[in-house]
Design a protein around this motif. Structure first.
Motif, PDB file in Angstrom:
ATOM      1  N   GLU A 192       0.842  -1.179   0.000  1.00 25.89           N
ATOM      2  CA  GLU A 192       0.000   0.000   0.000  1.00 25.89           C
ATOM      3  C   GLU A 192       0.883   1.237   0.000  1.00 25.89           C
ATOM      4  O   GLU A 192       1.991   1.229   0.522  1.00 25.89           O
ATOM      5  N   LYS A 193       0.403   2.307  -0.615  1.00 26.40           N
ATOM      6  CA  LYS A 193       1.169   3.520  -0.700  1.00 26.40           C
ATOM      7  C   LYS A 193       1.308   4.147   0.685  1.00 26.40           C
ATOM      8  O   LYS A 193       0.371   4.166   1.473  1.00 26.40           O
ATOM      9  N   PHE A 194       2.482   4.646   0.930  1.00 28.69           N
ATOM     10  CA  PHE A 194       2.817   5.220   2.227  1.00 28.69           C
ATOM     11  C   PHE A 194       2.525   6.711   2.173  1.00 28.69           C
ATOM     12  O   PHE A 194       3.063   7.429   1.337  1.00 28.69           O
ATOM     13  N   THR A 195       1.653   7.194   3.048  1.00 29.80           N
ATOM     14  CA  THR A 195       1.229   8.592   3.017  1.00 29.80           C
ATOM     15  C   THR A 195       1.629   9.291   4.313  1.00 29.80           C
ATOM     16  O   THR A 195       1.705   8.671   5.368  1.00 29.80           O
ATOM     17  N   PRO A 196       1.876  10.603   4.254  1.00 30.48           N
ATOM     18  CA  PRO A 196       2.206  11.352   5.468  1.00 30.48           C
ATOM     19  C   PRO A 196       0.955  11.632   6.281  1.00 30.48           C
ATOM     20  O   PRO A 196      -0.175  11.412   5.810  1.00 30.48           O
ATOM     21  N   PRO A 197       1.109  12.118   7.510  1.00 30.97           N
ATOM     22  CA  PRO A 197      -0.074  12.487   8.301  1.00 30.97           C
ATOM     23  C   PRO A 197      -0.919  13.525   7.577  1.00 30.97           C
ATOM     24  O   PRO A 197      -0.387  14.448   6.947  1.00 30.97           O
ATOM     25  N   SER A 198      -2.206  13.371   7.657  1.00 31.93           N
ATOM     26  CA  SER A 198      -3.103  14.248   6.892  1.00 31.93           C
ATOM     27  C   SER A 198      -3.059  15.685   7.380  1.00 31.93           C
ATOM     28  O   SER A 198      -3.342  16.610   6.611  1.00 31.93           O
ATOM     29  N   GLN A 199      -2.714  15.928   8.656  1.00 26.60           N
ATOM     30  CA  GLN A 199      -2.698  17.286   9.170  1.00 26.60           C
ATOM     31  C   GLN A 199      -1.396  18.015   8.883  1.00 26.60           C
ATOM     32  O   GLN A 199      -1.237  19.195   9.232  1.00 26.60           O
ATOM     33  N   LEU A 200      -0.459  17.353   8.220  1.00 28.57           N
ATOM     34  CA  LEU A 200       0.838  17.957   7.928  1.00 28.57           C
ATOM     35  C   LEU A 200       0.717  18.955   6.785  1.00 28.57           C
ATOM     36  O   LEU A 200       0.120  18.667   5.751  1.00 28.57           O
ATOM     37  N   SER A 201       1.297  20.142   6.954  1.00 30.18           N
ATOM     38  CA  SER A 201       1.327  21.171   5.922  1.00 30.18           C
ATOM     39  C   SER A 201       2.616  21.007   5.121  1.00 30.18           C
ATOM     40  O   SER A 201       3.715  21.207   5.655  1.00 30.18           O
ATOM     41  N   GLN A 202       2.495  20.639   3.834  1.00 30.83           N
ATOM     42  CA  GLN A 202       3.655  20.385   2.983  1.00 30.83           C
ATOM     43  C   GLN A 202       3.843  21.544   2.003  1.00 30.83           C
ATOM     44  O   GLN A 202       2.910  21.918   1.293  1.00 30.83           O
ATOM     45  N   LYS A 203       5.054  22.092   1.982  1.00 34.03           N
ATOM     46  CA  LYS A 203       5.347  23.258   1.149  1.00 34.03           C
ATOM     47  C   LYS A 203       6.671  23.030   0.424  1.00 34.03           C
ATOM     48  O   LYS A 203       7.503  22.233   0.856  1.00 34.03           O
ATOM     49  N   PHE A 204       6.846  23.749  -0.668  1.00 31.20           N
ATOM     50  CA  PHE A 204       8.104  23.704  -1.393  1.00 31.20           C
ATOM     51  C   PHE A 204       8.414  25.088  -1.942  1.00 31.20           C
ATOM     52  O   PHE A 204       7.522  25.925  -2.116  1.00 31.20           O
ATOM     53  N   VAL A 205       9.687  25.331  -2.189  1.00 32.60           N
ATOM     54  CA  VAL A 205      10.139  26.592  -2.772  1.00 32.60           C
ATOM     55  C   VAL A 205      11.223  26.272  -3.789  1.00 32.60           C
ATOM     56  O   VAL A 205      12.132  25.489  -3.521  1.00 32.60           O
ATOM     57  N   VAL A 206      11.083  26.816  -4.985  1.00 32.20           N
ATOM     58  CA  VAL A 206      12.080  26.626  -6.043  1.00 32.20           C
ATOM     59  C   VAL A 206      13.193  27.644  -5.829  1.00 32.20           C
ATOM     60  O   VAL A 206      12.961  28.852  -5.878  1.00 32.20           O
ATOM     61  N   VAL A 207      14.396  27.154  -5.581  1.00 36.25           N
ATOM     62  CA  VAL A 207      15.522  28.009  -5.211  1.00 36.25           C
ATOM     63  C   VAL A 207      16.626  27.856  -6.250  1.00 36.25           C
ATOM     64  O   VAL A 207      17.098  26.734  -6.483  1.00 36.25           O
ATOM     65  N   PRO A 208      17.066  28.954  -6.900  1.00 34.63           N
ATOM     66  CA  PRO A 208      18.262  28.864  -7.754  1.00 34.63           C
ATOM     67  C   PRO A 208      19.459  28.382  -6.952  1.00 34.63           C
ATOM     68  O   PRO A 208      19.565  28.637  -5.746  1.00 34.63           O
ATOM     69  N   LEU A 209      20.360  27.684  -7.620  1.00 37.69           N
ATOM     70  CA  LEU A 209      21.459  27.042  -6.902  1.00 37.69           C
ATOM     71  C   LEU A 209      22.303  28.047  -6.135  1.00 37.69           C
ATOM     72  O   LEU A 209      22.790  27.750  -5.040  1.00 37.69           O
ATOM     73  N   LYS A 210      22.494  29.249  -6.695  1.00 35.88           N
ATOM     74  CA  LYS A 210      23.323  30.238  -6.016  1.00 35.88           C
ATOM     75  C   LYS A 210      22.706  30.722  -4.719  1.00 35.88           C
ATOM     76  O   LYS A 210      23.405  31.177  -3.821  1.00 35.88           O
ATOM     77  N   LEU A 211      21.386  30.629  -4.610  1.00 34.01           N
ATOM     78  CA  LEU A 211      20.678  31.180  -3.450  1.00 34.01           C
ATOM     79  C   LEU A 211      20.375  30.138  -2.386  1.00 34.01           C
ATOM     80  O   LEU A 211      19.696  30.455  -1.400  1.00 34.01           O
TER      81      LEU A 211
ATOM     82  N   GLY B 179       2.270  20.464  12.061  1.00 34.59           N
ATOM     83  CA  GLY B 179       3.661  20.643  11.684  1.00 34.59           C
ATOM     84  C   GLY B 179       3.780  21.081  10.238  1.00 34.59           C
ATOM     85  O   GLY B 179       2.810  21.036   9.467  1.00 34.59           O
ATOM     86  N   GLU B 180       4.974  21.546   9.874  1.00 35.90           N
ATOM     87  CA  GLU B 180       5.260  21.977   8.517  1.00 35.90           C
ATOM     88  C   GLU B 180       6.412  21.170   7.951  1.00 35.90           C
ATOM     89  O   GLU B 180       7.319  20.763   8.683  1.00 35.90           O
ATOM     90  N   ALA B 181       6.371  20.950   6.634  1.00 37.19           N
ATOM     91  CA  ALA B 181       7.453  20.270   5.929  1.00 37.19           C
ATOM     92  C   ALA B 181       7.811  21.106   4.710  1.00 37.19           C
ATOM     93  O   ALA B 181       6.958  21.338   3.842  1.00 37.19           O
TER      94      ALA B 181
END
Length: 833
Positions: A420-439, A618-620
């Motif tokens: 079965e697919k492994f899923t994170p806790p449903s209450q977890l806030s998942q975010k991402f940011v695209v960062v240039p390598l220099k930064l 929590g945040e990820a």
């Protein structure tokens, strides 16, 4: 004629010395070249024909293009970074000796993240039950129930505990009581108590026998893949064994007059201690033992006083991690060792050679429990070899307790586990940011600053930062702990927290020193950029006492009874060694500075599962390079089980990663109006680069981390190469993320010059069989440092290898796996190819 001669002299004086004129004796060819250069400069052609011209004073009116004014270099206002400077520090105004590229120029264009609709907060998927279920209803002993509620403040079971405890304590039949158990549940759902409570419940009645003491030997063994997880399980077990042995006298309980003995003690075997100390503890007797696999097998094979003939319980926690670390053969050896010791004990009893007092139920077989958050092929293989007629228990629906248990037939025990697919806790806030390598470096500092600012007023908040390799962990720990804003002088070593836990850890007689000496005994560092926060590090190359002390310092919570002051916040820089099983309190956020290189979405879920545990929020955060943007949709699809968002069921439809812009992250972290954050981020980057240039040891540490990061990046499996490939990276920009000002060819060329060992010497190449031999066809260009050419030749000669199933196999493609000749040569030397 004379005017012409004077004019030529005037032109030379105006234009300055010609290139090459400083050579000794000044050959006529140099003068001829100088005249040709001057003629080209004074010839109006192309764009220059339309530009304003200066007219000379001679009668021929010779034209010369006007020089463009040199733009002034933007200067960083020291006051703009005043919020980042420590008190009394003044930023330096001395111009750098090297050419420094700007952080905010020549970066790839990044599209603004799409604003997603406001998600409805999900019900926590791993929280304790809110219905009327109690531990007493599940059949737990009254003394254990009282201890959980009064001392540990645990009143409600979780869904996996509600599904597991009745099977162990109140089996429906004798047949079910004899079967082994496979426990699968989401991370942070309370699997540890689901097997510790039944073990204590089973052994607790033996306390009524006066002849039972710890010399009876080891009755339960719990195996954990890492030392940190073993220590955590041991701590939870010790807290459970502190329960009262008798209820209150006026409670009316008939057992209140029963005399009980405190013989149940726990022990930990995880390496780091001398074998003599461990043998002494095993000789006294440890009824419940927590251990890592290698140490346990060593004592089973070499310690005759290790009494495990009566062992009733064997628990394999985090079975998927055990298989990843290559402990399959070790586990088989442990099972065979336990069976052999039991047969010897039975033979001694049958021959009347046993010196033990009292009887023992020898007909009862040992019960094996296997715990894993995922069901993979290797886990199924382990279950088929270690479990007998297994019973699978998993929490599928908190509202349907009867539907939380599924049975597996004996014939299908090895292949009947449905992945079965492994899923994170449903209450977890998942975010991402695209960062240039220099930064990347300044973005990490900004993100940490903003998260720490959000926790202002709440003491004890924790942040975990995952990196790809041990060298990168060491570099960033020392960089943050040693660099200071506005100082070019000698930097001090990381400040040491007033903790000497490394010497008084559970590893008796263990030493915390290694090749690095006292540097590795330092536990915590502080940075002026991250006020009121202590920075810890954790990876597998640290000595055991230092690892445990770092984990203990990071997990410390503020208390009025504590003799030592606890920092307001703590930051842990670590590798994937901290991604499995660790239940660290008050972890507010998890930052994936480097995305997982192994196990893809499964490793991602394990990492983010360090927060949002037991129903808490929590945040990820994930820092994604522009070339890795496809990873976001890829990991979302993996966690949804291949279903589209509109067709996914339950909380899987809510599994999305919210995007944030790099501008918002930097502005929140550094503050200021408008684009003022750019100047402040630049000043932070310059302070890091000055720290690297200040000492040769710092530069070597940065280059070593850079090369290790490149090698780790090349280990992404073949099915992820379309996302993660070294050809997609700008090596110069990536070097900037390690506070390096050198060009990549300067880093990889000349190992003696730059302090990087393992570089390939000129006129050498690696043959197909991995041996170094002279290359008569290709000549390495030492002057230009042709990195791309050397990379192609070395990698093609080495062969196209990729990781699949934990092994290096041929990929059948022409893709390059390593970015630099130095990295590949170092990898070849370390592997003794």
């Amino acid at each position: 004629m004379d005017d012409g001669i004077v004019l030529n002299i005037a032109d030379d004086a105006f234009t300055g010395p010609v290139k090459g004129s400083g050579k000794k004796a000044g050959r006529w060819t140099d003068r001829l070249n100088a005249k040709r250069v001057l003629k080209r400069k004074t010839r109006p052609s192309g764009k220059a024909a339309h530009q304003p011209y200066h007219v000379s004073d001679d009668e021929n009116h010779e034209y010369r293009p006007a020089k463009r004014p040199r733009p002034e270099k933007p200067s960083v206002d020291p006051s703009s970074a005043s919020s980042l400077l420590p008190s009394g520090a003044v930023p330096t105004s001395r111009p750098p000796a090297q050419i420094i590229s700007s952080l905010f120029s020549y970066n790839p264009k990044i599209e603004a993240p799409a604003i997603s609709a406001q998600k409805i907060p999900s019900k926590p998927s791993n929280a304790p039950l809110t219905d009327a279920s109690t531990f007493a209803d599940l059949g737990l002993h009254p003394l254990l129930t009282a201890h959980l509620s009064t001392k540990l403040n645990i009143t409600k079971p979780t869904s996996i505990q509600r599904a597991t405890l009745p099977i162990f304590m109140n089996p429906l039949s004798e047949d079910m009581a004899a079967r082994d158990v496979f426990i699968q549940s989401q991370t942070g759902s309370g699997k540890t108590l689901s097997f510790l409570l039944p073990i204590i419940q089973d052994l607790f009645p033996l306390s009524t026998h006066s002849y039972i003491d710890r010399s009876i030997g080891t009755l339960a063994i719990i195996i954990a893949p890492t030392r940190e997880l073993a220590k955590q399980i041991s701590d939870v077990l010790e807290s459970l064994l502190q329960l009262r042995l008798r209820p209150e006298a006026d409670s009316g309980d008939p057992e209140s007059s029963t005399r009980l003995t405190r013989w149940l003690v726990s022990g930990l075997l995880s390496g780091g201690a001398t074998r003599g100390h461990e043998k002494a503890r095993l000789r006294k007797g440890i009824p419940i033992l927590v251990s890592t696999p290698g140490r346990l097998l060593d004592h089973l094979q070499n310690t005759s006083s290790f009494n495990v003939g009566k062992c009733r319980w064997l628990v394999l926690d985090e079975a998927d991690r055990l298989m990843e670390l290559g402990f399959e053969d070790t586990i088989k050896g442990i099972v065979q060792g336990l069976d052999g010791r039991r047969n010897l004990a039975l033979q001694a009893v049958s021959e009347g050679k046993s010196m033990e007092v009292g009887g023992w139920d020898w007909e009862r077989r040992r019960r094996t429990v296997l715990c894993s958050a995922t069901i993979r092929e290797d886990v199924q293989k382990l279950a088929g070899t270690t479990l007998i007629r297994p019973l699978m228990i998993k929490a599928l629906d908190t509202d349907k307790p009867d539907g939380a248990i599924s049975h597996i037939d004996h014939d299908a025990s090895a292949t009947g586990l449905s992945p079965e697919k492994f899923t994170p806790p449903s209450q977890l806030s998942q975010k991402f940011v695209v960062v240039p390598l220099k930064l990347r470096l300044v973005a990490l500092v900004a993100l940490l600053r903003s998260l720490l600012a959000q926790t202002h007023g709440r003491r004890g908040s924790k942040i975990i930062v995952f990196l790809s390799c041990t060298d990168s962990v060491d570099f960033h720990w020392r960089l943050l702990g040693s660099s200071s804003m506005g100082s070019d002088g000698p930097e001090e070593s990381p400040k040491v927290d007033a903790e000497k836990d490394a010497e008084d850890s559970d590893e008796d007689g263990a030493s915390g020193s290694d090749d690095d000496g006292k540097e590795d005994e330092k536990i915590a560092a502080q940075s002026p950029l991250l006020p009121d926060a202590s920075i810890f590090r954790l990876h597998g190359s640290l000595p055991t006492p230092v690892r445990l002390a770092s984990l203990r310092g990071f997990s410390a919570t503020p208390s009025t009874k504590s003799k030592r002051p606890v920092p307001s916040s703590s930051i842990l820089l670590c590798t994937s060694v901290a991604s499995r099983g660790l239940d660290l309190p008050l972890v507010r956020a998890v930052i994936q500075y480097d995305l997982p290189t192994e196990n893809g979405a499964t490793e991602y879920v394990h990492r983010v599962g360090r927060t949002a545990r037991a129903g808490k929020g929590g945040e990820a955060w994930s820092l994604v390079a522009p070339s890795e943007l496809e990873w976001v949709k890829w990991v979302e699809g993996k966690m949804r089980g291949g279903l589209e968002e509109d067709t996914a069921t339950d909380h899987k439809a809510n599994i999305t990663l919210e995007g944030a812009s790099i501008e918002s992250v930097l502005s929140k972290g550094y503050g200021g109006k408008g684009s003022e954050y750019e100047q402040r981020a630049t000043e932070v980057q310059l302070s890091f680069e000055r720290w690297v240039l200040n000492r040769k040891e710092n530069a070597d540490l940065a280059r070593k981390a850079f090369l290790s990061h490149m090698r780790a990046y090349a280990t992404h499996p073949s099915n992820e190469k379309h996302i993660f490939h070294v050809r997609h990276l700008h090596i110069g920009h990536l070097a900037k993320a390690f506070a390096l000002r050198d060009a990549p060819k300067t880093i990889t060329d000349g190992g003696k010059k730059n302090g990087v060992k393992g570089t390939v010497k000129p006129k050498q190449r690696i043959s197909k069989n991995g041996n170094h031999k002279p290359d008569k066809v290709h000549d390495w260009d030492e002057r230009t440092g042709d990195t791309e050419h050397r990379m192609q030749e070395i990698v093609r000669a080495q062969g196209r290898l990729s990781r699949k199933g934990g092994k290096m196999v041929s990929s059948g493609t022409d893709e390059f796996q390593i970015a630099s000749g130095a990295a590949l040569a170092k990898l070849a030397q370390s592997s003794q190819i």
